[in-house]
Structure formats: C-alpha cells, structure tokens
Design a protein around this motif. Structure first.
Motif, PDB file in Angstrom:
ATOM      1  N   SER A  85      30.389  33.053  39.344  1.00 25.97           N
ATOM      2  CA  SER A  85      29.497  33.100  40.498  1.00 25.97           C
ATOM      3  C   SER A  85      30.205  32.650  41.763  1.00 25.97           C
ATOM      4  CB  SER A  85      28.259  32.230  40.248  1.00 25.97           C
ATOM      5  OG  SER A  85      27.510  32.714  39.156  1.00 25.97           O
ATOM      6  N   LEU A  86      31.002  31.593  41.666  1.00 28.46           N
ATOM      7  CA  LEU A  86      31.728  31.102  42.842  1.00 28.46           C
ATOM      8  C   LEU A  86      32.763  32.115  43.326  1.00 28.46           C
ATOM      9  CD1 LEU A  86      32.209  27.330  41.907  1.00 28.46           C
ATOM     10  CD2 LEU A  86      30.576  28.317  43.516  1.00 28.46           C
ATOM     11  N   LEU A  87      33.393  32.825  42.393  1.00 32.19           N
ATOM     12  CA  LEU A  87      34.330  33.883  42.793  1.00 32.19           C
ATOM     13  C   LEU A  87      33.600  35.020  43.497  1.00 32.19           C
ATOM     14  CD1 LEU A  87      36.632  34.022  39.619  1.00 32.19           C
ATOM     15  CD2 LEU A  87      37.194  33.083  41.863  1.00 32.19           C
ATOM     16  N   ILE A  88      32.375  35.304  43.065  1.00 29.45           N
ATOM     17  CA  ILE A  88      31.555  36.312  43.755  1.00 29.45           C
ATOM     18  C   ILE A  88      31.159  35.818  45.139  1.00 29.45           C
ATOM     19  CG2 ILE A  88      29.326  37.516  43.719  1.00 29.45           C
ATOM     20  CD1 ILE A  88      29.558  37.596  40.657  1.00 29.45           C
ATOM     21  N   PHE A  89      30.792  34.538  45.233  1.00 23.13           N
ATOM     22  CA  PHE A  89      30.409  33.973  46.539  1.00 23.13           C
ATOM     23  C   PHE A  89      31.602  33.983  47.500  1.00 23.13           C
ATOM     24  CE2 PHE A  89      27.162  31.114  44.139  1.00 23.13           C
ATOM     25  CZ  PHE A  89      26.411  32.237  43.864  1.00 23.13           C
ATOM     26  N   MET A  90      32.815  33.808  46.958  1.00 23.75           N
ATOM     27  CA  MET A  90      34.012  33.909  47.802  1.00 23.75           C
ATOM     28  C   MET A  90      34.094  35.291  48.443  1.00 23.75           C
ATOM     29  SD  MET A  90      37.056  32.013  45.641  1.00 23.75           S
ATOM     30  CE  MET A  90      38.303  32.445  46.845  1.00 23.75           C
ATOM     31  N   GLY A  91      33.765  36.317  47.642  1.00 24.59           N
ATOM     32  CA  GLY A  91      33.772  37.672  48.166  1.00 24.59           C
ATOM     33  C   GLY A  91      32.636  37.932  49.132  1.00 24.59           C
ATOM     34  N   LEU A  92      31.506  37.262  48.918  1.00 22.35           N
ATOM     35  CA  LEU A  92      30.352  37.442  49.804  1.00 22.35           C
ATOM     36  C   LEU A  92      30.600  36.869  51.192  1.00 22.35           C
ATOM     37  CD1 LEU A  92      27.275  36.660  47.496  1.00 22.35           C
ATOM     38  CD2 LEU A  92      27.685  38.796  48.726  1.00 22.35           C
ATOM     39  N   GLU A  93      31.284  35.731  51.247  1.00 23.88           N
ATOM     40  CA  GLU A  93      31.416  35.030  52.521  1.00 23.88           C
ATOM     41  C   GLU A  93      32.865  34.787  52.952  1.00 23.88           C
ATOM     42  OE1 GLU A  93      28.681  31.827  53.122  1.00 23.88           O
ATOM     43  OE2 GLU A  93      27.452  32.409  51.412  1.00 23.88           O
ATOM     44  N   LYS A  94      33.824  35.427  52.265  1.00 22.72           N
ATOM     45  CA  LYS A  94      35.246  35.371  52.627  1.00 22.72           C
ATOM     46  C   LYS A  94      35.794  33.943  52.663  1.00 22.72           C
ATOM     47  CE  LYS A  94      34.848  37.864  56.421  1.00 22.72           C
ATOM     48  NZ  LYS A  94      35.208  38.679  57.608  1.00 22.72           N
ATOM     49  N   THR A 121      45.738  40.447  43.764  1.00 23.34           N
ATOM     50  CA  THR A 121      45.071  41.198  44.825  1.00 23.34           C
ATOM     51  C   THR A 121      44.029  42.131  44.223  1.00 23.34           C
ATOM     52  OG1 THR A 121      47.084  41.117  46.168  1.00 23.34           O
ATOM     53  CG2 THR A 121      45.414  42.729  46.800  1.00 23.34           C
ATOM     54  N   GLU A 122      44.332  42.704  43.064  1.00 21.73           N
ATOM     55  CA  GLU A 122      43.355  43.575  42.400  1.00 21.73           C
ATOM     56  C   GLU A 122      42.129  42.779  41.963  1.00 21.73           C
ATOM     57  OE1 GLU A 122      43.151  47.273  39.300  1.00 21.73           O
ATOM     58  OE2 GLU A 122      44.883  45.951  39.209  1.00 21.73           O
ATOM     59  N   LEU A 123      42.335  41.542  41.499  1.00 25.55           N
ATOM     60  CA  LEU A 123      41.194  40.674  41.173  1.00 25.55           C
ATOM     61  C   LEU A 123      40.360  40.395  42.422  1.00 25.55           C
ATOM     62  CD1 LEU A 123      42.265  37.858  38.680  1.00 25.55           C
ATOM     63  CD2 LEU A 123      40.538  39.621  38.350  1.00 25.55           C
ATOM     64  N   GLN A 124      41.038  40.182  43.531  1.00 24.53           N
ATOM     65  CA  GLN A 124      40.328  39.980  44.803  1.00 24.53           C
ATOM     66  C   GLN A 124      39.459  41.193  45.111  1.00 24.53           C
ATOM     67  OE1 GLN A 124      42.900  39.167  48.163  1.00 24.53           O
ATOM     68  NE2 GLN A 124      41.289  39.584  49.643  1.00 24.53           N
ATOM     69  N   LEU A 125      39.987  42.395  44.872  1.00 32.27           N
ATOM     70  CA  LEU A 125      39.229  43.629  45.102  1.00 32.27           C
ATOM     71  C   LEU A 125      38.046  43.732  44.141  1.00 32.27           C
ATOM     72  CD1 LEU A 125      38.906  46.430  46.431  1.00 32.27           C
ATOM     73  CD2 LEU A 125      40.517  47.318  44.717  1.00 32.27           C
ATOM     74  N   ILE A 126      38.250  43.361  42.886  1.00 27.46           N
ATOM     75  CA  ILE A 126      37.162  43.428  41.894  1.00 27.46           C
ATOM     76  C   ILE A 126      36.004  42.535  42.304  1.00 27.46           C
ATOM     77  CG2 ILE A 126      36.536  42.812  39.524  1.00 27.46           C
ATOM     78  CD1 ILE A 126      39.380  43.692  38.711  1.00 27.46           C
ATOM     79  N   PHE A 127      36.297  41.297  42.681  1.00 27.25           N
ATOM     80  CA  PHE A 127      35.220  40.366  43.013  1.00 27.25           C
ATOM     81  C   PHE A 127      34.602  40.681  44.378  1.00 27.25           C
ATOM     82  CE2 PHE A 127      37.192  37.808  39.635  1.00 27.25           C
ATOM     83  CZ  PHE A 127      36.050  37.501  38.912  1.00 27.25           C
ATOM     84  N   ALA A 128      35.391  41.237  45.303  1.00 26.75           N
ATOM     85  CA  ALA A 128      34.811  41.676  46.575  1.00 26.75           C
ATOM     86  C   ALA A 128      33.847  42.831  46.354  1.00 26.75           C
ATOM     87  CB  ALA A 128      35.922  42.091  47.536  1.00 26.75           C
ATOM     88  N   SER A 129      34.210  43.770  45.475  1.00 27.92           N
ATOM     89  CA  SER A 129      33.340  44.909  45.165  1.00 27.92           C
ATOM     90  C   SER A 129      32.114  44.459  44.391  1.00 27.92           C
ATOM     91  CB  SER A 129      34.116  45.960  44.364  1.00 27.92           C
ATOM     92  OG  SER A 129      35.259  46.385  45.059  1.00 27.92           O
ATOM     93  N   LEU A 130      32.301  43.522  43.466  1.00 31.44           N
ATOM     94  CA  LEU A 130      31.164  42.977  42.732  1.00 31.44           C
ATOM     95  C   LEU A 130      30.220  42.243  43.678  1.00 31.44           C
ATOM     96  CD1 LEU A 130      29.843  42.616  39.996  1.00 31.44           C
ATOM     97  CD2 LEU A 130      31.344  40.674  39.556  1.00 31.44           C
ATOM     98  N   ALA A 131      30.790  41.504  44.636  1.00 31.63           N
ATOM     99  CA  ALA A 131      29.974  40.816  45.640  1.00 31.63           C
ATOM    100  C   ALA A 131      29.182  41.817  46.475  1.00 31.63           C
ATOM    101  CB  ALA A 131      30.866  39.966  46.547  1.00 31.63           C
ATOM    102  N   CYS A 132      29.810  42.938  46.811  1.00 34.93           N
ATOM    103  CA  CYS A 132      29.126  43.986  47.577  1.00 34.93           C
ATOM    104  C   CYS A 132      27.952  44.542  46.791  1.00 34.93           C
ATOM    105  CB  CYS A 132      30.117  45.085  47.933  1.00 34.93           C
ATOM    106  SG  CYS A 132      29.438  46.369  48.994  1.00 34.93           S
ATOM    107  N   ASN A 133      28.146  44.805  45.490  1.00 37.53           N
ATOM    108  CA  ASN A 133      27.063  45.305  44.641  1.00 37.53           C
ATOM    109  C   ASN A 133      25.959  44.264  44.484  1.00 37.53           C
ATOM    110  OD1 ASN A 133      28.090  47.841  44.248  1.00 37.53           O
ATOM    111  ND2 ASN A 133      28.930  47.430  42.215  1.00 37.53           N
TER     112      ASN A 133
END
Length: 545
Positions: free
Chosen positions: A64-73, A510-522
């Motif tokens: 969840s925290l990794l998703i929140f990182m993607g939500l709010e950078k 970097t690919e993990l960063q993309l995965i969690f950013a995309s998951l955060a977007c969804n």
C-alpha cells in the motif's frame, strides 16, 4: 520469516481511536474496504524464509505504501515521515495508532526483493482484472502508446565519458589496492582523482587532444590489469574495458613499437553512455535527447466504459522499436486474460508484420502504418510512386495466399509463383507492355530484357493496403482517432505519478517504479468510480469485498 497480517481489529485502530476525524466517504475507507483485501500476501511468501529471521512487516501495508508513493510522488524517507502523520494512510492500511511506522530502509529492501521477481507484475494484473470486473469495464477495445523515462544521469560527451570512466576505476583501485594505484597513476597523462570534476571542455581543440590522451590512458590501464587475478573482475574495470572497445580501435605497429589508438567515428551500437549505469542508453528523437528507458502502456478505450483502466505496462531498452514490442504486448494481454478484440496504436507499432501477427492472435490492430508519408497531397498526387496497395490484389487472411490480378494500369500478369528461397511472390509481366507504359518511372516493376518482374511479400501488401485504407477513408481515420486518448494516459503517468524521470539506476527497479505508478493510477480511477457511481453501480466481486 513470513507472517501474514492479522485481520483482528483493535481499539487502537486509527478509525476507532480517531473517530470522525475524516468524513465517511473519504478515499481511505474505500481503499481499506475494497482494495486492501485484494492484496494476497500468500503470493509473497516465497520471498521470505519459513523458519529463520524475525517476522516481516505487514506485506499489505508495504504494498500500500508503494502505491501511495506512486499516488503522490513521494520518496522513501518521505513515506517513513508521512505514514505516522497521515490519518488517511493509517485508515487505508488498517494500522494501529502508535504502530504506524515503517523504516525507509525496510521498505526499500522489500522493494529490492521484488525487483528480481514477477510477483509485482502478477499483482498488477490480478488487481486490474478485479477492478475491471467490479466496474464492468469492457476490454474489447484498447489503445497503446510509448514514452521515454528519463534517467537521472547526465548526458556525457566522449570527453566526459572517458574522464569519468577512468576516474571511477581509479577511485576503486585506490580504495582496494593503494600500491597498484600509485604505480599506474604515474603512467597516466593526468591526475584523475584531484578535485577537478569538470566533465566538459569548452575548447574543442583541447577536448579532442584530451580525448586521444585519455584513450591512451585507458589502454595502459587495460594492459596493466587485464590479467590480474582480482582487478580484472572489478565492475569498474569491466566497464572501462567495454567503453574502450566500443569507442576505440588498436592499430598494432611493426618492430614492437607502441600501438596506435584510433578513435572510432561512431561508437558501437548500444554503447555505454555513463560508467555509473552500463544499461543507460542515449537516444535522440526530434528535439528530445534522452538517456534512460522506453515505457509502453496500454489501456481500455471503449467509449461505453464509465472508467478506463491500464491493462499492460512494460519497460524496455530505449533503442527498442515500438513495432518489436507490439507482439509482446499482445502476448502479455492474452496471458493476463485481458485480450482485446481491437487494439489501436500509432504508426510506430503498426506495419504489415504486426498486423499479420495480430490477426493470428484474433486481434485487429488498427492505425496508420509505419514508414509511409501521411501527406494527403503526396498521396493524391498523380506522380506518386506506386506501392503494393496500388496493384489489384487478392489476399486470403486464413490461407495467407496472395494473388496479384492486375498492375496499377490494369495489365494482367503473365504468371506468378512464390519463391521457395525468399518467400516473396514473383509476378511476371509482359516486357513489351511494361516498356511502353507511361507510368514506368512510378512503378515498382523491374523491366528486364526477357521479363518484367514485380516482387512482393504478404507483409508488404498488408502494410500498403492499410496505408491506402487510412489515407482514403475518413471514417477509418476517425475510428483510429481513439488512439489519441493514449496521449492523456502518458501525460497522467508522467506528470501525476512521477514516471517522467526514474528514481533508480537499474532498469529492473525503474520497471517496478512503473508498475506501482500504473497500479496507483488504476487505484485512483477505481476510487473515483466508486465515489461517483456508488456500490449500486458495481458488480459483486466476492464475499470478502
């Protein structure tokens, strides 16, 4: 040691302890009740020992925290600071007051566990599938686009690359083998470890001279240590040797004279751009000059969908062309049970080969084809060069049988057969007719002394036919216009979720960063759907949701 999160509530849960601190329709409640339960901790069990070590932190919380990182950078330390201070985060993760703490090092080490594993990719697919099911989103139509993920490393000239590569190796050598460093340091043309870290040189003549001197210095270092039983395995030495091989050539001189070091006019393909990250590659596209990676994103695009979701993401080398990634995108969509009926993409993804491959997957790949002018004036010009689409051709998708009936001027071929060697269809026309044709200069038919030959492959015909369809049909162009919406997806990922620039050196992270950013977007889109349409509009998922 692996330990699942407890489902038992406590009086110290943030919701009970801080009752009415947030409105009842806050996003954190939706996340806790609808999304947190979708994180299956058993899928992460293999990352931990079953018997040794202290129990792991809650995997649901860390994900969840990794998703929140993607939500709010946010970055790692920011997450550590924010978690015990954000009521919404505590409610969303079902955390207890006083225990809502996670060290940024612990979170990063969990992130490292994921980088060599497919668990994060599978988690993205599973949660996305559930969102699509809950929201009734159709996956029949999807669109794809690509974008650059900029690295944080500086674009280096050959001068800067040579200087920094040597400096980085010598720094390691001095740290590990002081005596050997002192021996080689006296043989070099410059003191590379002094406090002068300037990686540019404004004087072009001086820069060219220094580049030649540094190339010689690299050669001396390689000769000195390439057979050393320890130093030859240093990562910095391997990079130095690789940079030298990509950028220079050695010309051996007779009579045991010193060899001449020659700088290549152009470095080898996929040459190292910086010694700090051998994977980072440089690419120029229009006015953009990028050192980093290429990202590919696909989302649903049916106009009847109330909410669109990202269905596939991938990071690749920046040098990889969009068309080579296209079959892989469809393969992942099929494996993740997200196969579309139609996929829309721009000319970078669409050509005869990818259209044909898509048909084999029962997917219609729509869009303009690559490598062809999209100027209507050029297409409608009477002096336009003919291509395979101008020939009267019959093509059977099922049998892949190609038959040319007439040339652009209406002349029938004498005979035709498929070459067993090249796989091309060889179509022969009457030489006398072709020699006297007024359109001979515009026609791809090669006129010989005995026979006039036209060669074509299935892929060439499919690509040309698509080009003619796109240029001649305004309705088809309007249909393909749905792909333009993918630009907004790219903008959302890069601007709102921080994917314009990588936070890491290595591509896997970097690919993990993309995965969690995309998951955060969804996640953001799902929460917005829930807030707008409510439970009555959503389809039931399972008893636990």
């Amino acid at each position: 040691m692996f330990r699942k999160s407890t489902a038992q509530s406590s009086l110290f849960d943030a919701e009970h302890y801080l009752k009415d601190a947030l409105p009842g329709n806050d996003w954190s409640y939706i996340y806790r009740d609808k999304i947190l339960l979708l994180i299956d901790e058993d899928k992460f069990k293999h990352l931990y020992s079953q018997e040794k070590g202290r129990p792991n932190n809650s995997i649901k919380t860390m994900i969840s925290l990794l998703i929140f990182m993607g939500l709010e950078k946010y970055v790692w330390r920011s997450v550590e600071f924010q978690f015990p201070r954000r009521i919404d985060w505590m409610i969303a993760t079902n955390a207890q007051i006083g225990n809502a703490f996670i060290d940024h090092v612990t979170l990063f080490k969990f992130y490292q566990r994921l980088e060599n594993d497919e668990t994060a990719v599978k988690l993205f697919a599973e949660i996305t599938n559930k969102f699509i099911e809950l929201c009734g989103t159709s996956i029949k139509k999807q669109r794809t686009d690509s974008f650059f993920v900029h690295g944080w490393l500086q674009n280096l000239s050959r001068y800067g690359l040579f200087k920094e590569t040597i400096r980085k190796f010598l720094y390691t050598l001095r740290k590990q083998k002081q005596g050997l460093y002192e021996n080689i340091e006296g043989q070099l043309s410059k003191q590379y470890l002094d406090k002068d870290f300037d990686l540019t040189e404004k004087d072009n003549e001086k820069a060219r001279r220094r580049v030649s001197e540094m190339a010689t210095d690299m050669y001396k270092i390689i000769i000195a240590f390439e057979n050393h039983k320890q130093i030859k395995y240093y990562e910095t030495f391997k990079i130095l040797k690789q940079v030298f091989q990509q950028q220079c050539e050695v010309k051996q001189e007779p009579d045991n004279q010193e060899p001449e070091i020659i700088l290549k006019d152009k470095p080898d393909k996929k040459a190292i751009n910086t010694p700090h990250n051998s994977q980072a590659q440089y690419k120029r596209k229009g006015k953009q000059q990028v050192t980093g990676d290429a990202a590919f994103a696909t989302e649903t695009c049916d106009e009847d969908n109330k909410t669109q979701f990202i269905t596939d993401i991938k990071l690749s080398e920046i040098s990889e062309h969009d068309s080579t990634q296209q079959p892989k995108i469809q393969e992942r969509l099929i494996n993740n049970e997200l196969k579309p009926e139609k996929q829309y993409a721009d000319a970078g993804f669409v050509n005869g080969k990818t259209i044909k491959k898509s048909k084999e997957n029962d997917i219609e790949l729509e869009g303009p084809t690559a490598g062809r002018s999209q100027s209507f004036e050029a297409y409608e010009s009477s002096e336009r060069i003919f291509d395979a689409g101008d020939f009267d051709t019959t093509y059977d998708d099922n049998s892949a049988e190609l038959i040319v009936n007439k040339c652009p001027e209406g002349h029938k071929p004498v005979n035709q057969e498929k070459s067993k060697k090249t796989g091309k269809l060889k179509v022969h026309f009457d030489t006398k007719i072709c020699s006297a044709c007024a359109k001979q200069n515009q026609c791809p038919i090669r006129v010989g002394k005995r026979v006039a030959t036209y060669s074509v492959t299935e892929e060439e015909y499919i690509g040309a036919a698509r080009h003619h369809k796109y240029m001649s049909s305004s309705e088809y162009r309007k249909e393909c216009g749905i792909r333009a919406g993918a630009e907004s997806l790219v903008s959302e990922l890069t601007r709102a979720h921080g994917m314009r620039k990588s936070r890491h050196r290595e591509r896997k992270r970097t690919e993990l960063q993309l995965i969690f950013a995309s998951l955060a977007c969804n996640v953001k889109r799902f929460i917005a759907h829930w807030e707008k349409y409510g439970q009555s509009e959503l389809k039931p998922a399972c008893q636990c949701v």
